[in-house]
Design an enzyme around this catalytic site. Structure first.
Site, short mmCIF file in Angstrom:
data_model
loop_
_atom_site.label_atom_id
_atom_site.label_comp_id
_atom_site.label_asym_id
_atom_site.label_seq_id
_atom_site.Cartn_x
_atom_site.Cartn_y
_atom_site.Cartn_z
N HIS A 1 3.41 14.88 4.26
CA HIS A 1 1.88 14.96 4.05
C HIS A 1 1.40 13.55 4.31
O HIS A 1 0.42 13.49 5.01
CB HIS A 1 1.83 15.24 2.65
CG HIS A 1 0.35 15.17 2.14
ND1 HIS A 1 -0.36 16.13 1.91
CD2 HIS A 1 -0.42 13.92 1.69
CE1 HIS A 1 -1.79 15.79 1.24
NE2 HIS A 1 -1.63 14.61 1.25
N GLU A 2 2.09 12.60 3.90
CA GLU A 2 1.54 11.33 4.10
C GLU A 2 1.69 10.94 5.52
O GLU A 2 0.82 10.00 6.23
CB GLU A 2 2.26 10.02 3.33
CG GLU A 2 2.17 10.43 1.78
CD GLU A 2 0.93 10.56 1.18
OE1 GLU A 2 -0.11 9.94 1.89
OE2 GLU A 2 0.61 11.25 0.20
N HIS B 1 -1.33 11.81 7.31
CA HIS B 1 -2.46 10.84 7.33
C HIS B 1 -2.31 9.92 8.29
O HIS B 1 -3.23 9.36 8.80
CB HIS B 1 -2.66 10.36 5.94
CG HIS B 1 -3.16 11.22 4.60
ND1 HIS B 1 -4.34 11.81 4.92
CD2 HIS B 1 -2.60 11.68 3.38
CE1 HIS B 1 -4.77 12.55 3.83
NE2 HIS B 1 -3.62 12.30 3.01
#
Length: 690
Positions: free
Chosen positions: A473-474, A477
């Site tokens: 997820h990170e 980004h």
């Protein structure tokens, strides 16, 4: 620049922050010097004789403000990952001055007039989008306010920054303050690696037995696996009363109740000054969603679709608890334990069975391979000054006909430790920017921060599958920030992307954590080195949507509470009123009710200290976009009879969404990739609720 500049790490003309040399004593002098430079630049460009020209203003003002932002970003980052009393004091002393400058910049009517005087038709498309955002920013920043209203607006910004910082500190301190020492017998059922870590933590303190904390790598496995209901109750009660008046003894001093009330009052007052009904209206101006009513409708519709599944989830747990565990009247601290036991019974699968296969180095190598394949780049180890020995630094490169080209770089800080705030996040160190002062292309740099358990007994850290999802997820980004091809700083990477679309690339990446052809390459048993067995993966996949109804309702509960909290005709300013609203939301959407002493709002940092106020719905909103985007990869895989690592689809996704950054509306980027507007079908299918 003052003569002391060369000895101050925050003022050194370094390419990357000198994290190993920054000291708290340098913060005040550096910020003072940079604020003088930025203020001087502002005066210069707003002078009557300075040209109303995008590039000329950028050469003077943007260069000075970017230098300030980078230095303050380094200090803020250290304050989040290496908090000490002396650093915190230096940060808090500088915070009002920094806030005052940004507020003054955003509301300067002379600068606003310069921007108003520009003809967007004479700008490049990227500059035109940045100009449009800037014009909107001036209005939201109070540039159209006069006299007392303008002064009050500035005072609100300063007080708001101070309160949000204090909220964050209280949440961290309340979490760090809790410790419980227990003997081995009390930890029956808790996985070995967790017991080893808690024993090592006790030993470090010179104590026997095990040291338990409220940090996730300790708290969650105890709640899921400890056979002792009394122990689970102790931890649960401490966890849900953190930073509240319900906390134990000394830790009551970290109570966030009054701070929440004051923050909500200030936000409402700001909205009124800007001519809006309430803060939710202000929050949505730069987002995709058109109104609070639209968001509330979206959330209630999602709750309605998820509710039958959640009710079934709960009925299954109640029946299992009564028949198999002898728990006729389960308490709130029993549900994670019951859920884990039911999952094991139903799917013959436990998170702990999978964990030894996910060693951090192997997972990282697998993640890098996916990124390299899909997005046609290479990731290499790099070197830079860091703030902790466990931090790693990498570079992303692309091969071009002219040779190897640097695309971006990132710091990876994976481990939980004291003085580091909980959760996981991505932040930018600097943006991609064709610098107006030198004409040189500046490449983007990102922070990727997680809070995983450390390795014990010389073995690499083991990740749960949830940890793996968090890491992906990170990185999503990070890729959005680093793979951009936009040269205008304010719309490159994540800058200028609507807040409710910013989770698209992060949630998109999570999908790969469920693909066998992808997953098998990033597993190796910590002892044997064997990859994850297919039979175990099949059990994982079968359990993927276990309790997805309950999980969806939980996210809707947080999102609806946040939106309603910020869209009341009068601000909600007391602890009782905040709690009453939360209970009203739970009565409407939740199927599980917490005890009366629960105070989860008091550590809801996303909305009180993290920029998600009247924006927490973004996770669910963007999940519709990300699931639909991933469906394009599933369709390509089906058509070609291969896995989802389809390079051609990856190239289209990279160009339409990642490379475009904030240079155009998120809906335009989505449609450029998918050829149509998003629909919710893929999300419901992915979550087993279709």
């Amino acid at each position: 620049m003052n003569a002391a500049a060369p000895t101050n790490a925050l003022l050194a003309p370094a390419d990357l922050p000198l994290f190993d040399a920054i000291t708290p004593a340098q913060v005040g002098p550096a910020m003072d010097a940079l604020l003088v430079d930025a203020s001087t630049a502002l005066e210069r460009v707003t002078a009557a004789d300075f040209p109303t020209d995008w590039a000329r203003i950028a050469q003077v003002l943007d260069v000075a403000t970017e230098r300030l932002a980078r230095a303050w970003g380094a200090v803020s980052h250290l304050n989040s990952v290496a908090d000490t009393p002396v650093l915190r004091a230096a940060y808090n002393e500088a915070l009002p001055k920094v806030t005052e400058f940004w507020t003054r910049l955003g509301s300067d009517e002379r600068l606003y007039a310069k921007y108003k005087g520009m003809d967007p038709a004479r700008l490049t498309p990227e500059q035109a989008q940045a100009h449009k955002n800037a014009m909107r920013g001036f209005v939201l920043g109070g540039a159209e306010l006069q006299g007392a209203a303008k002064e009050r607006f500035a005072a609100i910004q300063e007080r708001h920054a101070e309160l949000a910082q204090k909220f964050s500190e209280n949440a961290l301190d309340a979490t760090d303050a809790f410790e419980l020492y227990v003997d081995t017998a009390e930890l029956a059922g808790v996985p070995d690696d967790v017991q080893q870590a808690t024993a090592a933590a006790a030993q470090t303190e010179g104590k026997t037995g095990h040291k338990l904390t409220l940090k996730m790598p300790c708290y969650l496995p105890v709640m899921q696996f400890a056979h002792s209901s009394a122990l689970r109750q102790k931890l649960y009660q401490a966890y849900v009363t953190r930073a509240s008046e319900q906390a134990d003894g000394e830790t009551k001093k970290f109570d966030n109740t009054a701070i929440m009330g004051e923050l909500l009052a200030l936000r409402h007052e700001e909205a009124q000054l800007l001519g809006h009904r309430h803060f939710a209206d202000v929050s949505l101006v730069p987002k995709m969603a058109e109104s609070p009513e639209q968001v509330i409708g979206f959330l209630r519709d999602l709750a309605q679709k998820a509710r039958p599944y959640a009710e079934q989830d709960l009925a299954d747990m109640r029946a299992f608890a009564a028949e198999q565990l002898g728990l006729k009247d389960p308490q709130p601290w029993d549900w994670p334990y019951i859920g884990e036991k039911l999952k094991e019974a139903r799917y013959a699968f436990s998170e702990q069975e999978v964990k030894p296969y996910f060693t951090a180095p192997k997972v990282l190598a697998g993640l890098f391979q996916i990124i390299e394949t899909l997005f046609e780049v290479a990731i290499r180890r790099d070197s830079a000054p860091v703030w902790h020995p466990s931090v790693e630094f990498y570079r992303i490169e692309r091969s071009t006909p002219a040779g190897v080209q640097l695309v971006g770089q990132f710091y990876l800080d994976p481990s939980a430790r004291t003085g580091k705030r909980g959760g996981a996040w991505m932040d930018d160190v600097r943006a991609r920017w064709l610098r107006p002062d030198t004409g040189v292309l500046q490449t983007p740099v990102a922070h990727l921060v997680c809070n995983f358990a450390e390795g014990v007994n010389g073995k690499p850290p083991l990740l749960t599958h949830d940890d793996v999802i968090t890491l992906f997820h990170e990185f999503g980004h990070g890729l959005h920030h680093m793979l951009t091809q936009v040269n205008e700083r304010d719309v490159s990477g994540i800058s200028g992307v609507e807040w409710d679309a910013v989770e698209l690339p992060s949630q998109f990446m999570e999908n790969f954590c469920w693909e066998w052809d992808v997953l098998k390459h990033m597993t190796a048993h910590v002892d044997s080195g064997e990859p994850l067995p297919r039979a175990l993966y099949d059990k994982m996949l079968a359990a993927k949507n276990f309790q997805s109804g309950l999980q969806t309702l939980r996210q809707v509960e947080f999102s609806l509470f946040d939106m309603l909290l910020h869209s009341q005709p009068q601000p909600v300013t007391t602890g009782e009123a905040i709690l009453a609203l939360l209970q009203q939301v739970r009565a409407e959407v939740a199927v599980l009710q917490p005890p009366a002493y629960s105070r989860t709002a008091n550590t809801f940092s996303h909305i009180f200290a993290g920029g998600y106020s009247a924006g927490y719905y973004s996770y669910k909103w963007a999940e519709v976009l990300s699931a639909d985007a991933y469906a394009a990869f599933e369709e390509a895989a089906q058509a070609a009879g291969r896995n989802t690592l389809d390079v051609e689809t990856g190239r289209r996704y990279r160009r339409a969404i990642l490379e475009a950054g904030g240079s155009r509306p998120a809906m335009d980027s989505f449609k450029a990739f998918r050829g149509r507007e998003p629909n919710i079908d893929a999300l419901l299918r992915h979550q087993g609720m279709a």
